[in-house]
Write an enzyme that holds these catalytic residues in place. Structure first.
Site, short mmCIF file in Angstrom:
data_model
loop_
_atom_site.label_atom_id
_atom_site.label_comp_id
_atom_site.label_asym_id
_atom_site.label_seq_id
_atom_site.Cartn_x
_atom_site.Cartn_y
_atom_site.Cartn_z
N GLU A 17 11.09 -3.84 12.25
CA GLU A 17 12.26 -3.30 11.53
C GLU A 17 13.51 -3.36 12.42
O GLU A 17 14.57 -3.81 11.99
CB GLU A 17 12.03 -1.83 11.12
CG GLU A 17 10.83 -1.59 10.22
CD GLU A 17 9.52 -1.36 10.96
OE1 GLU A 17 9.46 -1.67 12.18
OE2 GLU A 17 8.57 -0.87 10.34
N ASP A 48 0.80 -1.23 0.00
CA ASP A 48 0.00 0.00 0.00
C ASP A 48 0.84 1.28 0.00
O ASP A 48 0.29 2.37 0.15
CB ASP A 48 -0.95 -0.01 1.22
CG ASP A 48 -0.21 -0.19 2.54
OD1 ASP A 48 0.97 -0.62 2.52
OD2 ASP A 48 -0.80 0.10 3.60
C1 UGA Z 1 3.34 -0.55 9.41
C2 UGA Z 1 4.69 -0.96 8.90
O1 UGA Z 1 5.05 -0.17 7.78
C3 UGA Z 1 4.61 -2.39 8.48
O2 UGA Z 1 5.77 -2.78 7.80
C4 UGA Z 1 4.39 -3.17 9.73
O3 UGA Z 1 4.27 -4.52 9.39
C5 UGA Z 1 3.11 -2.71 10.40
O4 UGA Z 1 3.06 -1.30 10.52
C6 UGA Z 1 3.04 -3.29 11.77
O5 UGA Z 1 3.93 -2.97 12.54
O6 UGA Z 1 2.10 -3.98 12.08
P1 UGA Z 1 0.96 -0.40 8.27
O7 UGA Z 1 0.72 0.46 7.09
O8 UGA Z 1 0.47 0.09 9.57
O9 UGA Z 1 2.46 -0.76 8.34
O10 UGA Z 1 0.43 -1.89 8.03
P2 UGA Z 1 -0.25 -2.55 6.79
O11 UGA Z 1 -0.01 -1.81 5.56
O12 UGA Z 1 -1.64 -2.88 7.17
O13 UGA Z 1 0.54 -3.94 6.73
C7 UGA Z 1 1.88 -4.04 6.33
C8 UGA Z 1 2.04 -5.06 5.23
O14 UGA Z 1 1.64 -6.34 5.70
C9 UGA Z 1 1.17 -4.78 4.01
O15 UGA Z 1 1.88 -5.05 2.85
C10 UGA Z 1 -0.02 -5.69 4.19
O16 UGA Z 1 -0.57 -6.12 2.95
C11 UGA Z 1 0.57 -6.86 4.96
N1 UGA Z 1 -0.40 -7.48 5.89
C12 UGA Z 1 -1.15 -6.74 6.72
C13 UGA Z 1 -0.52 -8.86 5.92
O17 UGA Z 1 0.15 -9.57 5.15
N2 UGA Z 1 -1.42 -9.43 6.79
C14 UGA Z 1 -2.19 -8.70 7.62
O18 UGA Z 1 -2.99 -9.28 8.37
C15 UGA Z 1 -2.06 -7.33 7.58
MN MN Z 2 0.63 0.05 5.14
#
Ligand code: UGA
Ligand code: MN
Length: 376
Positions: free
Chosen positions: A310, A227
Protein backbone atom coordinates in the site's frame (compact mmCIF):
# COMPACT_ATOMS: atom_id res chain seq x y z
CA UNK A 1 -96.56 -5.23 -44.90
CA UNK A 2 -96.78 -2.01 -42.99
CA UNK A 3 -94.79 0.84 -44.36
CA UNK A 4 -93.54 3.81 -42.39
CA UNK A 5 -92.99 5.79 -45.56
CA UNK A 6 -94.50 9.25 -45.55
CA UNK A 7 -95.74 8.84 -42.02
CA UNK A 8 -99.27 9.20 -43.46
CA UNK A 9 -100.74 6.31 -41.50
CA UNK A 10 -102.17 8.80 -39.04
CA UNK A 11 -104.51 10.34 -41.70
CA UNK A 12 -105.25 14.04 -42.00
CA UNK A 13 -108.81 15.25 -41.48
CA UNK A 14 -108.56 19.00 -41.48
CA UNK A 15 -108.06 20.14 -45.07
CA UNK A 16 -107.12 23.78 -44.16
CA UNK A 17 -104.33 22.62 -41.97
CA UNK A 18 -102.99 20.09 -44.48
CA UNK A 19 -100.55 22.46 -46.15
CA UNK A 20 -99.15 23.92 -42.94
CA UNK A 21 -98.95 20.39 -41.52
CA UNK A 22 -96.85 19.16 -44.40
CA UNK A 23 -94.55 22.19 -44.07
CA UNK A 24 -94.21 21.45 -40.40
CA UNK A 25 -93.52 17.84 -41.29
CA UNK A 26 -90.83 18.87 -43.77
CA UNK A 27 -89.26 21.22 -41.22
CA UNK A 28 -89.38 18.49 -38.60
CA UNK A 29 -87.84 15.86 -40.83
CA UNK A 30 -85.15 18.32 -41.92
CA UNK A 31 -84.56 19.09 -38.27
CA UNK A 32 -84.43 15.37 -37.48
CA UNK A 33 -81.87 14.84 -40.28
CA UNK A 34 -79.56 17.53 -38.91
CA UNK A 35 -80.25 16.15 -35.44
CA UNK A 36 -79.19 12.71 -36.65
CA UNK A 37 -76.16 14.06 -38.47
CA UNK A 38 -75.05 15.92 -35.37
CA UNK A 39 -75.60 12.86 -33.24
CA UNK A 40 -73.41 10.87 -35.57
CA UNK A 41 -70.81 13.57 -35.56
CA UNK A 42 -70.78 13.51 -31.79
CA UNK A 43 -70.60 9.72 -31.67
CA UNK A 44 -67.68 9.99 -34.08
CA UNK A 45 -66.05 12.59 -31.86
CA UNK A 46 -66.42 10.43 -28.77
CA UNK A 47 -64.99 7.46 -30.63
CA UNK A 48 -62.00 9.55 -31.71
CA UNK A 49 -61.43 10.59 -28.10
CA UNK A 50 -61.50 6.95 -27.06
CA UNK A 51 -59.20 5.96 -29.91
CA UNK A 52 -56.73 8.71 -29.06
CA UNK A 53 -56.66 7.47 -25.50
CA UNK A 54 -56.25 3.90 -26.45
CA UNK A 55 -53.46 4.87 -28.82
CA UNK A 56 -51.64 6.95 -26.24
CA UNK A 57 -51.94 4.50 -23.37
CA UNK A 58 -51.47 1.20 -25.20
CA UNK A 59 -50.12 1.45 -28.70
CA UNK A 60 -47.62 4.28 -28.59
CA UNK A 61 -45.77 2.85 -25.56
CA UNK A 62 -43.37 0.09 -26.49
CA UNK A 63 -42.78 -1.10 -22.92
CA UNK A 64 -45.43 -1.65 -20.34
CA UNK A 65 -43.05 -0.43 -17.63
CA UNK A 66 -42.87 2.99 -19.34
CA UNK A 67 -46.57 3.49 -19.20
CA UNK A 68 -47.58 6.03 -16.62
CA UNK A 69 -50.45 5.06 -14.35
CA UNK A 70 -53.95 6.45 -15.09
CA UNK A 71 -53.94 10.15 -14.35
CA UNK A 72 -56.77 12.14 -12.81
CA UNK A 73 -57.56 13.79 -16.14
CA UNK A 74 -57.70 10.44 -17.88
CA UNK A 75 -60.06 9.06 -15.25
CA UNK A 76 -62.26 12.12 -15.51
CA UNK A 77 -62.55 11.81 -19.28
CA UNK A 78 -63.11 8.08 -19.12
CA UNK A 79 -65.91 8.28 -16.57
CA UNK A 80 -67.56 11.19 -18.37
CA UNK A 81 -67.51 9.32 -21.67
CA UNK A 82 -68.86 6.22 -19.97
CA UNK A 83 -71.72 8.22 -18.54
CA UNK A 84 -72.71 9.67 -21.93
CA UNK A 85 -76.16 8.36 -22.87
CA UNK A 86 -75.30 7.69 -26.50
CA UNK A 87 -78.94 7.61 -27.59
CA UNK A 88 -79.49 11.09 -26.18
CA UNK A 89 -76.26 12.55 -27.36
CA UNK A 90 -77.81 15.88 -28.25
CA UNK A 91 -78.63 16.37 -24.59
CA UNK A 92 -74.98 16.52 -23.79
CA UNK A 93 -73.75 20.05 -23.86
CA UNK A 94 -71.31 20.59 -26.63
CA UNK A 95 -69.24 22.71 -24.33
CA UNK A 96 -68.58 19.67 -22.25
CA UNK A 97 -67.20 17.77 -25.22
CA UNK A 98 -65.14 20.79 -26.22
CA UNK A 99 -63.73 20.94 -22.71
CA UNK A 100 -62.93 17.24 -22.85
CA UNK A 101 -60.99 17.72 -26.08
CA UNK A 102 -58.99 20.62 -24.64
CA UNK A 103 -58.32 18.72 -21.43
CA UNK A 104 -57.27 15.67 -23.39
CA UNK A 105 -54.85 17.50 -25.68
CA UNK A 106 -53.40 19.40 -22.68
CA UNK A 107 -52.95 16.15 -20.84
CA UNK A 108 -51.31 14.45 -23.79
CA UNK A 109 -48.90 17.28 -24.48
CA UNK A 110 -47.86 17.59 -20.81
CA UNK A 111 -47.43 13.84 -20.71
CA UNK A 112 -45.14 13.89 -23.68
CA UNK A 113 -43.08 16.81 -22.44
CA UNK A 114 -43.09 15.54 -18.82
CA UNK A 115 -41.44 12.23 -19.69
CA UNK A 116 -38.41 12.23 -17.42
CA UNK A 117 -35.11 12.63 -19.26
CA UNK A 118 -32.80 9.59 -18.98
CA UNK A 119 -30.83 9.69 -15.72
CA UNK A 120 -27.29 11.07 -16.05
CA UNK A 121 -24.68 8.28 -16.23
CA UNK A 122 -23.22 7.43 -12.83
CA UNK A 123 -19.49 7.82 -12.25
CA UNK A 124 -17.98 4.41 -12.95
CA UNK A 125 -16.45 2.44 -10.11
CA UNK A 126 -13.68 -0.04 -10.98
CA UNK A 127 -13.14 -2.75 -8.41
CA UNK A 128 -9.80 -4.54 -8.70
CA UNK A 129 -10.05 -7.88 -6.93
CA UNK A 130 -7.07 -10.20 -6.65
CA UNK A 131 -8.07 -13.81 -6.27
CA UNK A 132 -6.51 -17.26 -6.58
CA UNK A 133 -7.75 -20.85 -6.82
CA UNK A 134 -8.41 -22.43 -3.43
CA UNK A 135 -11.38 -24.07 -1.65
CA UNK A 136 -12.68 -20.68 -0.41
CA UNK A 137 -12.44 -18.90 -3.78
CA UNK A 138 -15.92 -19.53 -5.16
CA UNK A 139 -17.78 -18.91 -1.86
CA UNK A 140 -15.79 -15.66 -1.32
CA UNK A 141 -16.56 -14.46 -4.83
CA UNK A 142 -20.25 -15.35 -4.50
CA UNK A 143 -20.48 -13.17 -1.40
CA UNK A 144 -18.59 -10.37 -3.04
CA UNK A 145 -20.57 -10.51 -6.27
CA UNK A 146 -23.80 -10.32 -4.33
CA UNK A 147 -22.55 -7.18 -2.62
CA UNK A 148 -21.53 -5.62 -5.92
CA UNK A 149 -24.92 -6.40 -7.45
CA UNK A 150 -26.29 -3.60 -5.27
CA UNK A 151 -23.87 -1.01 -6.65
CA UNK A 152 -24.58 1.04 -9.77
CA UNK A 153 -21.94 1.62 -12.43
CA UNK A 154 -19.56 -1.08 -11.24
CA UNK A 155 -17.01 -2.74 -13.49
CA UNK A 156 -15.36 -5.60 -11.67
CA UNK A 157 -11.82 -6.58 -12.59
CA UNK A 158 -11.36 -10.06 -11.20
CA UNK A 159 -7.70 -10.87 -11.57
CA UNK A 160 -6.58 -14.42 -10.88
CA UNK A 161 -3.15 -15.35 -9.66
CA UNK A 162 -3.17 -18.44 -11.87
CA UNK A 163 -1.98 -19.71 -15.24
CA UNK A 164 -5.52 -20.23 -16.52
CA UNK A 165 -8.96 -18.94 -15.63
CA UNK A 166 -10.79 -21.06 -13.06
CA UNK A 167 -13.90 -22.27 -14.89
CA UNK A 168 -16.20 -22.06 -11.89
CA UNK A 169 -15.15 -18.41 -11.50
CA UNK A 170 -15.83 -17.69 -15.17
CA UNK A 171 -19.31 -19.23 -14.78
CA UNK A 172 -19.99 -17.39 -11.53
CA UNK A 173 -19.08 -14.05 -13.12
CA UNK A 174 -21.24 -14.67 -16.17
CA UNK A 175 -24.16 -15.72 -13.97
CA UNK A 176 -23.82 -12.64 -11.75
CA UNK A 177 -24.65 -10.27 -14.62
CA UNK A 178 -22.08 -7.79 -13.26
CA UNK A 179 -20.03 -5.93 -15.85
CA UNK A 180 -16.59 -7.50 -15.47
CA UNK A 181 -13.30 -8.70 -16.94
CA UNK A 182 -11.77 -11.96 -15.82
CA UNK A 183 -8.01 -11.43 -16.10
CA UNK A 184 -4.95 -13.49 -15.31
CA UNK A 185 -1.78 -12.36 -13.54
CA UNK A 186 0.22 -15.20 -12.01
CA UNK A 187 2.65 -14.25 -9.29
CA UNK A 188 6.16 -14.30 -10.85
CA UNK A 189 7.99 -17.53 -10.03
CA UNK A 190 10.82 -15.76 -8.21
CA UNK A 191 8.36 -14.50 -5.57
CA UNK A 192 6.45 -17.77 -5.45
CA UNK A 193 9.65 -19.68 -4.71
CA UNK A 194 10.58 -17.29 -1.89
CA UNK A 195 10.34 -18.54 1.68
CA UNK A 196 8.25 -16.58 4.19
CA UNK A 197 5.87 -13.70 3.40
CA UNK A 198 4.91 -13.43 -0.25
CA UNK A 199 3.68 -10.35 -2.11
CA UNK A 200 0.07 -11.58 -2.31
CA UNK A 201 -2.18 -10.03 -4.89
CA UNK A 202 0.49 -7.68 -6.28
CA UNK A 203 0.73 -9.06 -9.83
CA UNK A 204 -3.10 -9.08 -9.87
CA UNK A 205 -3.43 -5.44 -8.80
CA UNK A 206 -0.78 -4.26 -11.26
CA UNK A 207 -2.64 -6.12 -14.01
CA UNK A 208 -5.77 -4.25 -12.94
CA UNK A 209 -3.89 -0.95 -13.24
CA UNK A 210 -2.66 -1.76 -16.76
CA UNK A 211 -6.23 -2.69 -17.75
CA UNK A 212 -7.44 0.71 -16.45
CA UNK A 213 -4.75 2.55 -18.38
CA UNK A 214 -5.82 0.79 -21.56
CA UNK A 215 -9.59 0.90 -21.11
CA UNK A 216 -10.84 3.44 -18.58
CA UNK A 217 -11.25 7.16 -19.12
CA UNK A 218 -13.00 8.36 -16.00
CA UNK A 219 -14.28 7.19 -12.62
CA UNK A 220 -12.61 5.78 -9.55
CA UNK A 221 -10.93 2.53 -8.56
CA UNK A 222 -10.37 0.57 -5.41
CA UNK A 223 -8.34 -2.53 -4.51
CA UNK A 224 -10.90 -4.86 -2.97
CA UNK A 225 -9.57 -8.21 -1.74
CA UNK A 226 -11.94 -11.14 -2.25
CA UNK A 227 -12.18 -11.98 1.47
CA UNK A 228 -13.15 -8.60 2.94
CA UNK A 229 -16.61 -7.37 3.99
CA UNK A 230 -17.97 -4.28 2.29
CA UNK A 231 -20.73 -2.02 3.59
CA UNK A 232 -22.75 -0.71 0.62
CA UNK A 233 -22.29 2.85 1.87
CA UNK A 234 -18.57 2.55 1.10
CA UNK A 235 -19.19 2.54 -2.64
CA UNK A 236 -20.89 5.94 -2.61
CA UNK A 237 -17.98 7.37 -0.59
CA UNK A 238 -15.63 5.91 -3.16
CA UNK A 239 -17.67 7.24 -6.10
CA UNK A 240 -17.20 10.81 -4.87
CA UNK A 241 -13.39 10.63 -4.66
CA UNK A 242 -11.86 13.38 -6.83
CA UNK A 243 -8.16 12.49 -6.47
CA UNK A 244 -7.28 10.25 -3.52
CA UNK A 245 -9.75 9.31 -0.78
CA UNK A 246 -9.08 7.50 2.48
CA UNK A 247 -11.32 5.96 5.18
CA UNK A 248 -11.06 3.69 8.24
CA UNK A 249 -10.86 -0.10 7.98
CA UNK A 250 -12.05 -2.40 10.75
CA UNK A 251 -9.60 -5.25 11.29
CA UNK A 252 -10.59 -8.62 12.67
CA UNK A 253 -7.08 -8.97 14.08
CA UNK A 254 -5.71 -7.99 17.50
CA UNK A 255 -4.88 -4.53 16.12
CA UNK A 256 -8.59 -3.80 15.54
CA UNK A 257 -8.30 -0.76 13.33
CA UNK A 258 -6.42 1.00 10.58
CA UNK A 259 -7.41 4.61 9.93
CA UNK A 260 -6.29 8.11 9.11
CA UNK A 261 -6.12 10.23 12.27
CA UNK A 262 -8.27 13.34 11.93
CA UNK A 263 -8.16 16.37 14.25
CA UNK A 264 -10.22 19.49 13.66
CA UNK A 265 -11.25 18.11 10.28
CA UNK A 266 -7.58 17.71 9.19
CA UNK A 267 -5.43 14.66 8.54
CA UNK A 268 -2.72 14.56 11.19
CA UNK A 269 -1.36 11.02 10.75
CA UNK A 270 -2.32 7.35 10.64
CA UNK A 271 -3.42 4.81 13.20
CA UNK A 272 -2.28 1.27 12.46
CA UNK A 273 -1.10 -1.62 14.59
CA UNK A 274 2.11 -1.92 12.62
CA UNK A 275 3.83 1.12 11.17
CA UNK A 276 7.12 -0.45 10.06
CA UNK A 277 8.61 2.85 8.92
CA UNK A 278 5.82 3.37 6.37
CA UNK A 279 4.84 6.90 5.35
CA UNK A 280 1.30 5.63 4.63
CA UNK A 281 0.56 2.90 7.17
CA UNK A 282 -2.87 2.14 5.73
CA UNK A 283 -4.75 -1.02 4.81
CA UNK A 284 -5.28 -2.06 1.20
CA UNK A 285 -9.03 -1.56 1.70
CA UNK A 286 -8.54 1.94 3.12
CA UNK A 287 -8.21 4.10 0.02
CA UNK A 288 -9.64 4.81 -3.44
CA UNK A 289 -8.14 6.73 -6.34
CA UNK A 290 -9.61 8.56 -9.32
CA UNK A 291 -8.89 7.17 -12.79
CA UNK A 292 -7.90 10.67 -13.94
CA UNK A 293 -5.24 10.88 -11.24
CA UNK A 294 -3.89 7.44 -12.20
CA UNK A 295 -3.65 8.58 -15.82
CA UNK A 296 -1.48 11.51 -14.69
CA UNK A 297 0.89 9.04 -13.02
CA UNK A 298 1.92 6.60 -15.75
CA UNK A 299 4.65 5.11 -13.55
CA UNK A 300 2.39 4.31 -10.58
CA UNK A 301 2.43 0.64 -9.54
CA UNK A 302 2.51 -1.68 -6.59
CA UNK A 303 5.87 -3.05 -5.40
CA UNK A 304 6.46 -6.76 -4.78
CA UNK A 305 7.33 -6.04 -1.18
CA UNK A 306 5.25 -7.87 1.46
CA UNK A 307 3.82 -5.47 4.01
CA UNK A 308 4.78 -2.41 1.98
CA UNK A 309 2.41 -2.80 -0.98
CA UNK A 310 0.00 0.00 0.00
CA UNK A 311 2.76 2.38 1.07
CA UNK A 312 4.74 1.72 -2.09
CA UNK A 313 1.73 2.22 -4.35
CA UNK A 314 0.69 5.47 -2.64
CA UNK A 315 4.25 6.80 -2.84
CA UNK A 316 4.29 5.97 -6.57
CA UNK A 317 1.33 8.36 -6.98
CA UNK A 318 3.44 11.30 -5.79
CA UNK A 319 3.64 14.22 -6.05
CA UNK A 320 0.55 15.09 -4.04
CA UNK A 321 0.04 17.05 -0.89
CA UNK A 322 -1.30 15.40 2.27
CA UNK A 323 -3.97 18.09 2.35
CA UNK A 324 -5.26 16.70 -0.96
CA UNK A 325 -6.24 13.42 0.71
CA UNK A 326 -10.03 13.36 0.93
CA UNK A 327 -11.23 12.14 4.33
CA UNK A 328 -14.25 10.00 3.54
CA UNK A 329 -16.80 8.19 5.72
CA UNK A 330 -17.78 11.38 7.54
CA UNK A 331 -14.28 12.61 8.27
CA UNK A 332 -13.15 9.04 8.96
CA UNK A 333 -15.66 8.49 11.75
CA UNK A 334 -17.35 5.41 10.25
CA UNK A 335 -16.15 1.90 9.51
CA UNK A 336 -17.59 0.96 6.12
CA UNK A 337 -15.19 -1.85 5.26
CA UNK A 338 -13.83 -4.74 7.30
CA UNK A 339 -10.63 -6.62 6.70
CA UNK A 340 -12.08 -10.04 7.42
CA UNK A 341 -10.28 -13.31 6.94
CA UNK A 342 -11.55 -16.72 6.11
CA UNK A 343 -9.92 -19.69 7.77
CA UNK A 344 -7.64 -21.29 5.22
CA UNK A 345 -8.62 -24.86 4.49
CA UNK A 346 -6.90 -27.69 2.75
CA UNK A 347 -8.56 -28.87 -0.47
CA UNK A 348 -10.95 -31.79 -0.06
CA UNK A 349 -9.68 -35.35 -0.43
CA UNK A 350 -10.62 -36.95 -3.75
CA UNK A 351 -14.22 -38.18 -3.70
CA UNK A 352 -15.03 -41.86 -4.11
CA UNK A 353 -16.12 -41.73 -7.71
CA UNK A 354 -16.30 -45.52 -8.09
CA UNK A 355 -19.02 -45.87 -5.49
CA UNK A 356 -20.96 -42.82 -6.72
CA UNK A 357 -20.42 -43.30 -10.45
CA UNK A 358 -23.32 -42.14 -12.67
CA UNK A 359 -24.80 -39.99 -9.92
CA UNK A 360 -25.01 -36.28 -9.16
CA UNK A 361 -21.82 -36.59 -7.08
CA UNK A 362 -19.84 -36.55 -10.32
CA UNK A 363 -21.22 -33.13 -11.24
CA UNK A 364 -20.80 -31.77 -7.71
CA UNK A 365 -17.23 -33.00 -7.64
CA UNK A 366 -16.44 -30.53 -10.44
CA UNK A 367 -17.72 -27.64 -8.35
CA UNK A 368 -15.49 -28.01 -5.30
CA UNK A 369 -11.74 -27.78 -4.86
CA UNK A 370 -10.29 -31.25 -4.60
CA UNK A 371 -6.73 -32.14 -3.71
CA UNK A 372 -4.59 -32.75 -6.78
CA UNK A 373 -3.12 -36.18 -6.09
CA UNK A 374 -1.04 -36.08 -9.25
CA UNK A 375 1.23 -33.53 -7.58
CA UNK A 376 4.17 -34.98 -5.65
C1 UGA B 1 -3.13 -8.30 3.61
C2 UGA B 1 -3.44 -7.09 2.77
O1 UGA B 1 -4.76 -6.64 3.02
C3 UGA B 1 -3.32 -7.48 1.33
O2 UGA B 1 -3.79 -6.45 0.50
C4 UGA B 1 -1.88 -7.78 1.10
O3 UGA B 1 -1.72 -8.18 -0.23
C5 UGA B 1 -1.45 -8.90 2.03
O4 UGA B 1 -1.84 -8.66 3.37
C6 UGA B 1 0.04 -9.00 2.00
O5 UGA B 1 0.66 -8.03 2.38
O6 UGA B 1 0.56 -10.05 1.67
P1 UGA B 1 -4.30 -10.67 3.83
O7 UGA B 1 -5.71 -10.79 4.24
O8 UGA B 1 -3.27 -10.97 4.84
O9 UGA B 1 -4.08 -9.26 3.21
O10 UGA B 1 -4.00 -11.49 2.49
P2 UGA B 1 -4.93 -12.35 1.59
O11 UGA B 1 -6.34 -12.04 1.79
O12 UGA B 1 -4.49 -13.76 1.71
O13 UGA B 1 -4.48 -11.86 0.14
C7 UGA B 1 -4.79 -10.59 -0.37
C8 UGA B 1 -5.45 -10.71 -1.73
O14 UGA B 1 -4.56 -11.33 -2.64
C9 UGA B 1 -6.71 -11.57 -1.72
O15 UGA B 1 -7.69 -10.99 -2.52
C10 UGA B 1 -6.24 -12.90 -2.25
O16 UGA B 1 -7.25 -13.59 -2.96
C11 UGA B 1 -5.09 -12.52 -3.16
N1 UGA B 1 -4.02 -13.53 -3.20
C12 UGA B 1 -3.52 -14.08 -2.07
C13 UGA B 1 -3.50 -13.92 -4.42
O17 UGA B 1 -3.95 -13.45 -5.47
N2 UGA B 1 -2.50 -14.87 -4.45
C14 UGA B 1 -2.00 -15.43 -3.32
O18 UGA B 1 -1.11 -16.29 -3.43
C15 UGA B 1 -2.53 -15.03 -2.12
MN1 MN C 1 -7.39 -11.07 3.20
Amino acid sequence: MRSFEGGGGKGVNNEGCEESDSILHLVRSAHMRTHHQRSWLLVLAVLSVLFLFFYQTHLSRPEAADRPCVTEAELLIRTTVERLPLNKLMDVERNRLGQLFTQLSDELSTRNSARPPPPPPVRPIYIITPTYPRPEQVPELIRMSQTLLHVKGVHWLVVEDAEKRTESVTRLLARSGISHDHLLAPMPDKYKAKKGAKPRGVSNRNRGLSWLRANATTGVFFFADDDNTYDLRLFEELRSVRVLGMWPVGLVTYTGLSSPVVKGGKLTGFYDGWVGGRQFPVDMAGFGVSVDFLMQRPGAEMPYRPGYEEDGFLKSLKPFDLSEIELKADNCTKILVWHTQTKKNKPAKPLNMTKFANSNIGQLNLQITVEDTRRP
